[in-house]
Design an enzyme around this catalytic site. Structure first.
Site, PDB file in Angstrom:
ATOM      1  N   ASP A   1       0.812  -1.220   0.000  1.00 67.64           N
ATOM      2  CA  ASP A   1       0.000   0.000   0.000  1.00 67.64           C
ATOM      3  C   ASP A   1       0.846   1.272   0.000  1.00 67.64           C
ATOM      4  O   ASP A   1       0.435   2.297   0.538  1.00 67.64           O
ATOM      5  CB  ASP A   1      -0.947   0.049   1.220  1.00 67.64           C
TER       6      ASP A   1
ATOM      7  N   GLN B   1       2.217  -5.923  -3.252  1.00 64.46           N
ATOM      8  CA  GLN B   1       2.547  -5.984  -1.819  1.00 64.46           C
ATOM      9  C   GLN B   1       3.853  -5.228  -1.540  1.00 64.46           C
ATOM     10  O   GLN B   1       4.153  -4.294  -2.244  1.00 64.46           O
ATOM     11  CB  GLN B   1       2.624  -7.424  -1.313  1.00 64.46           C
TER      12      GLN B   1
ATOM     13  N   GLY C   1      -4.727  -4.737  -5.572  1.00 62.48           N
ATOM     14  CA  GLY C   1      -5.600  -3.582  -5.421  1.00 62.48           C
ATOM     15  C   GLY C   1      -4.926  -2.236  -5.491  1.00 62.48           C
ATOM     16  O   GLY C   1      -4.767  -1.555  -4.501  1.00 62.48           O
ATOM     17  N   HIS C   2      -4.497  -1.846  -6.676  1.00 60.98           N
ATOM     18  CA  HIS C   2      -3.946  -0.499  -6.841  1.00 60.98           C
ATOM     19  C   HIS C   2      -5.068   0.478  -7.137  1.00 60.98           C
ATOM     20  O   HIS C   2      -5.961   0.187  -7.917  1.00 60.98           O
ATOM     21  CB  HIS C   2      -2.997  -0.451  -8.036  1.00 60.98           C
TER      22      HIS C   2
ATOM     23  N   LYS D   1       2.134   2.322  -4.867  1.00 63.30           N
ATOM     24  CA  LYS D   1       2.807   1.808  -6.072  1.00 63.30           C
ATOM     25  C   LYS D   1       1.966   2.046  -7.314  1.00 63.30           C
ATOM     26  O   LYS D   1       2.485   2.353  -8.370  1.00 63.30           O
ATOM     27  CB  LYS D   1       3.057   0.287  -5.959  1.00 63.30           C
TER      28      LYS D   1
ATOM     29  N   ARG E   1     -10.505  -2.405   5.120  1.00 66.15           N
ATOM     30  CA  ARG E   1     -10.032  -2.481   6.514  1.00 66.15           C
ATOM     31  C   ARG E   1      -9.193  -1.255   6.863  1.00 66.15           C
ATOM     32  O   ARG E   1      -8.357  -0.836   6.063  1.00 66.15           O
ATOM     33  CB  ARG E   1      -9.128  -3.713   6.705  1.00 66.15           C
TER      34      ARG E   1
HETATM   35  P1  GDP Z   1      -0.642   0.576  -3.701  1.00 65.33           P
HETATM   36  O1  GDP Z   1      -1.317  -0.742  -3.580  1.00 65.33           O
HETATM   37  O2  GDP Z   1       0.787   0.531  -3.283  1.00 65.33           O
HETATM   38  O3  GDP Z   1      -0.846   1.228  -5.039  1.00 65.33           O
HETATM   39  O4  GDP Z   1      -1.318   1.540  -2.673  1.00 65.33           O
HETATM   40  P2  GDP Z   1      -2.882   1.830  -2.523  1.00 65.33           P
HETATM   41  O5  GDP Z   1      -3.454   2.137  -3.863  1.00 65.33           O
HETATM   42  O6  GDP Z   1      -3.515   0.804  -1.709  1.00 65.33           O
HETATM   43  O7  GDP Z   1      -2.831   3.083  -1.609  1.00 65.33           O
HETATM   44  C1  GDP Z   1      -2.397   4.245  -2.039  1.00 65.33           C
HETATM   45  C2  GDP Z   1      -3.502   5.271  -1.788  1.00 65.33           C
HETATM   46  O8  GDP Z   1      -2.953   6.522  -1.603  1.00 65.33           O
HETATM   47  C3  GDP Z   1      -4.449   5.420  -2.953  1.00 65.33           C
HETATM   48  O9  GDP Z   1      -5.710   5.788  -2.486  1.00 65.33           O
HETATM   49  C4  GDP Z   1      -3.813   6.561  -3.744  1.00 65.33           C
HETATM   50  O10 GDP Z   1      -4.728   7.246  -4.550  1.00 65.33           O
HETATM   51  C5  GDP Z   1      -3.306   7.417  -2.649  1.00 65.33           C
HETATM   52  N1  GDP Z   1      -2.069   8.155  -2.927  1.00 65.33           N
HETATM   53  C6  GDP Z   1      -1.005   7.765  -3.676  1.00 65.33           C
HETATM   54  N2  GDP Z   1      -0.029   8.675  -3.596  1.00 65.33           N
HETATM   55  C7  GDP Z   1      -0.488   9.667  -2.786  1.00 65.33           C
HETATM   56  C8  GDP Z   1       0.078  10.876  -2.298  1.00 65.33           C
HETATM   57  O11 GDP Z   1       1.217  11.244  -2.576  1.00 65.33           O
HETATM   58  N3  GDP Z   1      -0.689  11.607  -1.427  1.00 65.33           N
HETATM   59  C9  GDP Z   1      -1.931  11.246  -1.064  1.00 65.33           C
HETATM   60  N4  GDP Z   1      -2.595  12.022  -0.210  1.00 65.33           N
HETATM   61  N5  GDP Z   1      -2.504  10.104  -1.506  1.00 65.33           N
HETATM   62  C10 GDP Z   1      -1.788   9.341  -2.359  1.00 65.33           C
END
Ligand code: GDP
Length: 430
Positions: free
Chosen positions: A13, A225, A40-41, A16, A304
């Site tokens: 999370d 992950q 889940g991106h 990425k 969650r």
């Molecule tokens: P991933 O699985 O590593 O892609 O991460 P997730 O998508 O689960 O979580 C990242 C969350 O943070 C998503 O809701 C993105 O839209 C948001 N996000 C990503 N980069 C940033 C940032 O620099 N600032 C903020 N406030 N939100 C971000």
């Protein structure tokens, strides 16, 4: 540089999805090499939110080829649903833009049933699986009874393998897990329908990637992950069921080590973790609450609430070494605005012993005392900022301190969820 691996360097999370989406602009091909549909991106493009679970995040860029490598475990039902949803929004209309490895393993209905039943039986001792059958599918892969796409393409082979597996799984489900037996016909027919939908995409992706890399095409490998969830190098047993480190690209995409040219690690400017397991810098008070609220720290797929805490340089330093990071992208630094003081964990102490890297024992990690350094915070919102110079001095100092503690240069800073809400310190990554 024509190939680049992107990996999360914490517990997943890290944002990425957004970084891959940005890097995908420069790439020709985007590849998943491990994990399943628990990734889940979240991608925000033009204010529209799209969640991709299985198909590489690069899918939202016109003309890019997306590859699901052999190291991924695929729930074909979910994949078809994802393709349908993307096509409805005008993406993936050309079937040449998606390629699925013929040796990727299939998640079967019995894998999901086993996953859910086991987690239920574990009660308090649950490991926080998402119940999507991913772990049991990897188990079958290692036990050499898994079913692969190449098997699905041959109706007779598929029927035989399904019958063999189902016989054993139904005994296990009934006698040990106290679950209902699953019906052969139902599964067989459902998977034959899915075969018709997916067959056009199935190829030898390892060979395809070799050819494309040899021709100088830019290939981005997208990790799911994070490093601390790697089955070998993470905080075992609170890990995922695959290798998540950069080295997993070689096995999970069938690409030789000499063909890997760079590795970018994604880290949040703080730390989060979903589910159980040790988390030394976790904040249960107001600081953790602020990070969760301002960072929207709730699971993309499961909803969650995520556990939140300070940046842990021990974790990211360990990950930097394991992955051979050539650069770091720091995300969600905007979430820290408004904190008078920001803490950074530089090392751990446990019974008089100092740790500069994550100890192997979950018991030791559970008991460590983080050694903190306090840095002054900043009040200004950062979301509008597009250059390093425009960052408040304390935010710049924070980034520099992280670079120093981890030993890797920060090349990208994310200040918001949107594509454009990014500070690119080095504009090109390939
Ligand atoms: P991933 O699985 O590593 O892609 O991460 P997730 O998508 O689960 O979580 C990242 C969350 O943070 C998503 O809701 C993105 O839209 C948001 N996000 C990503 N980069 C940033 C940032 O620099 N600032 C903020 N406030 N939100 C971000």
């Amino acid at each position: 540089m024509s190939t680049l691996i992107v990996v999360g360097v914490q517990w997943g999370d890290e944002g990425k999805g957004k970084v891959v989406d940005l890097l995908a602009r420069e790439a020709d091909i985007i590849v998943r090499f491990q994990g399943g549909n628990n990734a889940g991106h979240t991608l925000v493009v033009d204010g529209q939110k799209t969640i991709v679970r299985l198909i590489p995040s690069g899918v939202l860029h016109a003309g890019k080829v997306c590859v699901i490598g052999n190291g991924v475990v695929v729930d074909p039902q979910i994949l078809v649903e994802e393709i349908d949803a993307l096509q409805q929004r005008g993406y993936l209309t050309d079937s040449a833009l998606l390629k699925i490895s013929e040796t990727a393993h299939l998640i079967m209905p019995y894998h999901k049933a086993i996953d859910l039943a086991r987690e239920r039986l574990r009660g308090e001792g649950r490991i926080g699986t998402t119940g999507r059958g991913i772990g049991p599918t990897y188990e079958d892969k290692m036990a050499r009874v898994g079913i692969r796409f190449v098997d699905l393409l041959d109706e007779q082979v598929f029927g035989e393998k399904l019958a063999y597996n189902l016989q054993e799984k139904n005994i296990y489900l009934g006698a040990i897990l106290k679950e209902q037996a699953l019906d052969y016909r139902q599964i067989f027919e459902a998977y034959c329908r899915l075969r018709q939908r997916l067959a056009p995409y199935v190829i030898n992706t390892s060979r395809y990637l070799h050819q494309e890399i040899t021709h100088g095409r830019k290939v981005l490998f997208e990790g799911a992950q994070g490093t601390m969830l790697d089955v070998d190098h993470g905080t075992y047993p609170y890990v995922t069921s695959s290798n998540t480190v950069a080295g997993a690209v070689c096995a999970g995409a069938g690409v030789a080590p000499q063909q890997i040219h760079g590795v970018i690690g994604i880290s949040k400017a703080y730390t989060t973790r979903v589910g159980s397991g040790p988390f030394p810098t976790e904040q249960l008070g107001p600081a953790g609450e602020k990070l969760r609220r301002d960072g929207g720290e709730f699971g993309t797929v499961t909803g969650r609430p995520r556990r939140c805490g300070w940046f842990d340089a021990v974790v990211v330093r360990t990950a930097a070494r394991l992955n051979g990071l050539t650069s770091l992208a720091l995300t969600k630094i905007d979430v820290l605005s408004g904190l008078p003081t920001i803490r950074v964990c530089t090392g751990y102490e446990h019974h008089g012993q100092y740790y500069d890297e994550v100890p192997a024992s979950a018991q030791v990690l559970e008991g460590v005392t983080p050694i903190y350094e306090d840095l002054p915070g900043w009040a200004e919102p950062l979301t509008e900022i597009r250059s390093l110079d425009a960052l408040p001095a304390n935010a710049r100092r924070y980034v520099e301190r992280i670079e120093h503690l981890v030993g890797v240069a920060v090349k990208m800073i994310s200040v918001g969820a949107g594509r454009e809400e990014t500070i690119l310190i080095r504009p090109s990554f390939f």
